[in-house]
Design a protein around this motif. Structure first.
Motif, PDB file in Angstrom:
ATOM      1  N   MET A   1      29.302 -60.221 -91.198  1.00 39.07           N
ATOM      2  CA  MET A   1      29.550 -58.844 -90.807  1.00 39.07           C
ATOM      3  C   MET A   1      29.570 -57.924 -92.023  1.00 39.07           C
ATOM      4  SD  MET A   1      29.578 -59.236 -87.574  1.00 39.07           S
ATOM      5  CE  MET A   1      29.770 -57.551 -87.179  1.00 39.07           C
ATOM      6  N   ASN A   2      29.990 -58.441 -93.162  1.00 37.01           N
ATOM      7  CA  ASN A   2      30.001 -57.611 -94.371  1.00 37.01           C
ATOM      8  C   ASN A   2      28.599 -57.170 -94.754  1.00 37.01           C
ATOM      9  OD1 ASN A   2      32.768 -57.783 -94.618  1.00 37.01           O
ATOM     10  ND2 ASN A   2      32.685 -59.579 -95.952  1.00 37.01           N
ATOM     11  N   GLU A   3      27.608 -58.002 -94.486  1.00 33.47           N
ATOM     12  CA  GLU A   3      26.238 -57.679 -94.873  1.00 33.47           C
ATOM     13  C   GLU A   3      25.640 -56.530 -94.061  1.00 33.47           C
ATOM     14  OE1 GLU A   3      23.817 -61.186 -94.927  1.00 33.47           O
ATOM     15  OE2 GLU A   3      25.249 -62.269 -96.167  1.00 33.47           O
ATOM     16  N   ILE A   4      26.137 -56.309 -92.850  1.00 35.18           N
ATOM     17  CA  ILE A   4      25.592 -55.216 -92.036  1.00 35.18           C
ATOM     18  C   ILE A   4      26.509 -53.998 -91.993  1.00 35.18           C
ATOM     19  CG2 ILE A   4      24.274 -56.796 -90.583  1.00 35.18           C
ATOM     20  CD1 ILE A   4      26.358 -56.157 -88.355  1.00 35.18           C
ATOM     21  N   GLN A   5      27.588 -54.028 -92.746  1.00 35.49           N
ATOM     22  CA  GLN A   5      28.571 -52.957 -92.690  1.00 35.49           C
ATOM     23  C   GLN A   5      27.971 -51.587 -92.983  1.00 35.49           C
ATOM     24  OE1 GLN A   5      32.319 -53.823 -94.511  1.00 35.49           O
ATOM     25  NE2 GLN A   5      32.717 -51.683 -94.975  1.00 35.49           N
ATOM     26  N   ASP A   6      27.152 -51.463 -94.002  1.00 37.07           N
ATOM     27  CA  ASP A   6      26.569 -50.162 -94.342  1.00 37.07           C
ATOM     28  C   ASP A   6      25.716 -49.606 -93.209  1.00 37.07           C
ATOM     29  OD1 ASP A   6      27.822 -50.243 -96.794  1.00 37.07           O
ATOM     30  OD2 ASP A   6      26.049 -50.996 -97.858  1.00 37.07           O
ATOM     31  N   ILE A   7      24.953 -50.459 -92.580  1.00 37.22           N
ATOM     32  CA  ILE A   7      24.111 -50.031 -91.470  1.00 37.22           C
ATOM     33  C   ILE A   7      24.950 -49.769 -90.223  1.00 37.22           C
ATOM     34  CG2 ILE A   7      22.260 -50.752 -89.896  1.00 37.22           C
ATOM     35  CD1 ILE A   7      21.142 -52.383 -92.289  1.00 37.22           C
ATOM     36  N   ALA A   8      25.882 -50.675 -89.944  1.00 41.27           N
ATOM     37  CA  ALA A   8      26.678 -50.589 -88.724  1.00 41.27           C
ATOM     38  C   ALA A   8      27.549 -49.339 -88.674  1.00 41.27           C
ATOM     39  CB  ALA A   8      27.553 -51.833 -88.582  1.00 41.27           C
ATOM     40  N   THR A   9      27.909 -48.795 -89.818  1.00 44.52           N
ATOM     41  CA  THR A   9      28.736 -47.584 -89.833  1.00 44.52           C
ATOM     42  C   THR A   9      27.911 -46.310 -89.726  1.00 44.52           C
ATOM     43  OG1 THR A   9      28.719 -47.546 -92.247  1.00 44.52           O
ATOM     44  CG2 THR A   9      30.577 -48.655 -91.169  1.00 44.52           C
ATOM     45  N   ALA A  10      26.581 -46.432 -89.818  1.00 42.50           N
ATOM     46  CA  ALA A  10      25.734 -45.238 -89.816  1.00 42.50           C
ATOM     47  C   ALA A  10      24.763 -45.168 -88.646  1.00 42.50           C
ATOM     48  CB  ALA A  10      24.947 -45.174 -91.129  1.00 42.50           C
ATOM     49  N   VAL A  11      24.401 -46.307 -88.058  1.00 37.63           N
ATOM     50  CA  VAL A  11      23.376 -46.344 -87.019  1.00 37.63           C
ATOM     51  C   VAL A  11      23.927 -47.068 -85.795  1.00 37.63           C
ATOM     52  CG1 VAL A  11      21.071 -47.200 -86.460  1.00 37.63           C
ATOM     53  CG2 VAL A  11      21.566 -46.424 -88.776  1.00 37.63           C
ATOM     54  N   PRO A  12      23.817 -46.457 -84.618  1.00 37.63           N
ATOM     55  CA  PRO A  12      24.305 -47.159 -83.432  1.00 37.63           C
ATOM     56  C   PRO A  12      23.436 -48.375 -83.113  1.00 37.63           C
ATOM     57  CG  PRO A  12      23.263 -45.095 -82.815  1.00 37.63           C
ATOM     58  CD  PRO A  12      23.289 -45.142 -84.309  1.00 37.63           C
ATOM     59  N   TYR A  13      24.074 -49.436 -82.696  1.00 34.17           N
ATOM     60  CA  TYR A  13      23.341 -50.646 -82.320  1.00 34.17           C
ATOM     61  C   TYR A  13      24.179 -51.439 -81.324  1.00 34.17           C
ATOM     62  CZ  TYR A  13      26.418 -53.452 -85.252  1.00 34.17           C
ATOM     63  OH  TYR A  13      27.507 -54.075 -85.784  1.00 34.17           O
ATOM     64  N   GLU A  14      23.541 -52.330 -80.643  1.00 38.99           N
ATOM     65  CA  GLU A  14      24.229 -53.221 -79.704  1.00 38.99           C
ATOM     66  C   GLU A  14      24.042 -54.642 -80.186  1.00 38.99           C
ATOM     67  OE1 GLU A  14      26.102 -52.419 -77.106  1.00 38.99           O
ATOM     68  OE2 GLU A  14      25.655 -50.284 -77.303  1.00 38.99           O
ATOM     69  N   GLY A  15      24.995 -55.453 -79.949  1.00 36.50           N
ATOM     70  CA  GLY A  15      24.894 -56.860 -80.283  1.00 36.50           C
ATOM     71  C   GLY A  15      25.276 -57.686 -79.073  1.00 36.50           C
ATOM     72  N   CYS A  16      25.074 -58.964 -79.182  1.00 35.17           N
ATOM     73  CA  CYS A  16      25.565 -59.870 -78.144  1.00 35.17           C
ATOM     74  C   CYS A  16      25.799 -61.231 -78.787  1.00 35.17           C
ATOM     75  CB  CYS A  16      24.621 -59.965 -76.961  1.00 35.17           C
ATOM     76  SG  CYS A  16      22.999 -60.611 -77.309  1.00 35.17           S
ATOM     77  N   GLU A  17      26.583 -62.022 -78.112  1.00 34.97           N
ATOM     78  CA  GLU A  17      26.905 -63.340 -78.646  1.00 34.97           C
ATOM     79  C   GLU A  17      25.619 -64.115 -78.881  1.00 34.97           C
ATOM     80  OE1 GLU A  17      30.141 -66.754 -77.909  1.00 34.97           O
ATOM     81  OE2 GLU A  17      29.198 -65.958 -76.124  1.00 34.97           O
ATOM     82  N   GLY A  18      25.573 -64.839 -79.974  1.00 36.82           N
ATOM     83  CA  GLY A  18      24.327 -65.487 -80.332  1.00 36.82           C
ATOM     84  C   GLY A  18      24.466 -66.946 -80.680  1.00 36.82           C
ATOM     85  N   ASN A  19      23.679 -67.369 -81.634  1.00 33.65           N
ATOM     86  CA  ASN A  19      23.488 -68.791 -81.856  1.00 33.65           C
ATOM     87  C   ASN A  19      24.519 -69.461 -82.757  1.00 33.65           C
ATOM     88  OD1 ASN A  19      22.615 -67.432 -84.114  1.00 33.65           O
ATOM     89  ND2 ASN A  19      20.935 -68.828 -84.531  1.00 33.65           N
ATOM     90  N   HIS A  20      25.610 -68.808 -83.085  1.00 38.57           N
ATOM     91  CA  HIS A  20      26.620 -69.463 -83.916  1.00 38.57           C
ATOM     92  C   HIS A  20      28.026 -69.355 -83.343  1.00 38.57           C
ATOM     93  CE1 HIS A  20      23.791 -70.194 -87.127  1.00 38.57           C
ATOM     94  NE2 HIS A  20      23.407 -68.934 -87.048  1.00 38.57           N
ATOM     95  N   GLU A  21      28.278 -68.405 -82.483  1.00 39.67           N
ATOM     96  CA  GLU A  21      29.646 -68.139 -82.047  1.00 39.67           C
ATOM     97  C   GLU A  21      30.246 -69.251 -81.173  1.00 39.67           C
ATOM     98  OE1 GLU A  21      27.984 -64.627 -83.606  1.00 39.67           O
ATOM     99  OE2 GLU A  21      27.209 -65.733 -81.916  1.00 39.67           O
ATOM    100  N   GLY A  22      29.460 -69.831 -80.299  1.00 37.57           N
ATOM    101  CA  GLY A  22      29.981 -70.837 -79.375  1.00 37.57           C
ATOM    102  C   GLY A  22      30.535 -72.057 -80.056  1.00 37.57           C
ATOM    103  N   LYS A  23      29.946 -72.423 -81.162  1.00 40.83           N
ATOM    104  CA  LYS A  23      30.414 -73.613 -81.867  1.00 40.83           C
ATOM    105  C   LYS A  23      31.860 -73.448 -82.321  1.00 40.83           C
ATOM    106  CE  LYS A  23      28.968 -77.092 -85.124  1.00 40.83           C
ATOM    107  NZ  LYS A  23      27.890 -77.579 -85.947  1.00 40.83           N
ATOM    108  N   PHE A  24      32.278 -72.231 -82.494  1.00 45.05           N
ATOM    109  CA  PHE A  24      33.649 -71.951 -82.912  1.00 45.05           C
ATOM    110  C   PHE A  24      34.433 -71.275 -81.786  1.00 45.05           C
ATOM    111  CE2 PHE A  24      30.975 -72.089 -86.673  1.00 45.05           C
ATOM    112  CZ  PHE A  24      31.586 -73.136 -87.335  1.00 45.05           C
ATOM    113  N   ASN A  25      34.096 -71.635 -80.551  1.00 48.30           N
ATOM    114  CA  ASN A  25      34.822 -71.201 -79.361  1.00 48.30           C
ATOM    115  C   ASN A  25      34.684 -69.701 -79.093  1.00 48.30           C
ATOM    116  OD1 ASN A  25      36.277 -71.758 -77.108  1.00 48.30           O
ATOM    117  ND2 ASN A  25      38.250 -71.716 -78.117  1.00 48.30           N
TER     118      ASN A  25
END
Length: 102
Positions: A1-25
């Motif tokens: 999340m730190n890597e997209i912080q500059d973009i995420a604070t300036a440009v609207p975007y949508e995300g969704c759960e992806g290929n890593h989250e489920g492994k950690f519940n």
């Protein structure tokens, strides 16, 4: 999340759960993106793991759908398997059919 912080604070975007989250519940995604619960309520999905919304620009209207591919993986080797994967698959599938019908 730190890597997209500059973009995420300036440009609207949508995300969704992806290929890593489920492994950690899915805990990080579920709690970090609580605002997506509003989209889930709008689209009657009951979760921020999958949802839809309508995007309108000028005379064009696009129905956007975010689905959770993570419910199709079984982390049998994980110390933290995702709970109720089979039920999540059915819930998402039934929601998606209803969403498309509407």
């Amino acid at each position: 999340m730190n890597e997209i912080q500059d973009i995420a604070t300036a440009v609207p975007y949508e995300g969704c759960e992806g290929n890593h989250e489920g492994k950690f519940n899915s805990t990080h995604y579920t709690n970090r993106f609580l605002a997506y619960n509003a989209l889930g309520e709008y689209s009657q999905s009951e979760t921020n793991w999958w949802f839809s919304w309508d995007y309108v620009s000028g005379g064009a209207k696009v129905h956007m759908v975010a689905i959770d591919t993570e419910v199709y993986y079984d982390y049998v080797d994980s110390a933290f398997p995702s709970p109720n994967l089979h039920m999540s698959r059915l819930r998402q599938y039934n929601w998606l059919l209803n969403d498309f019908e509407n």
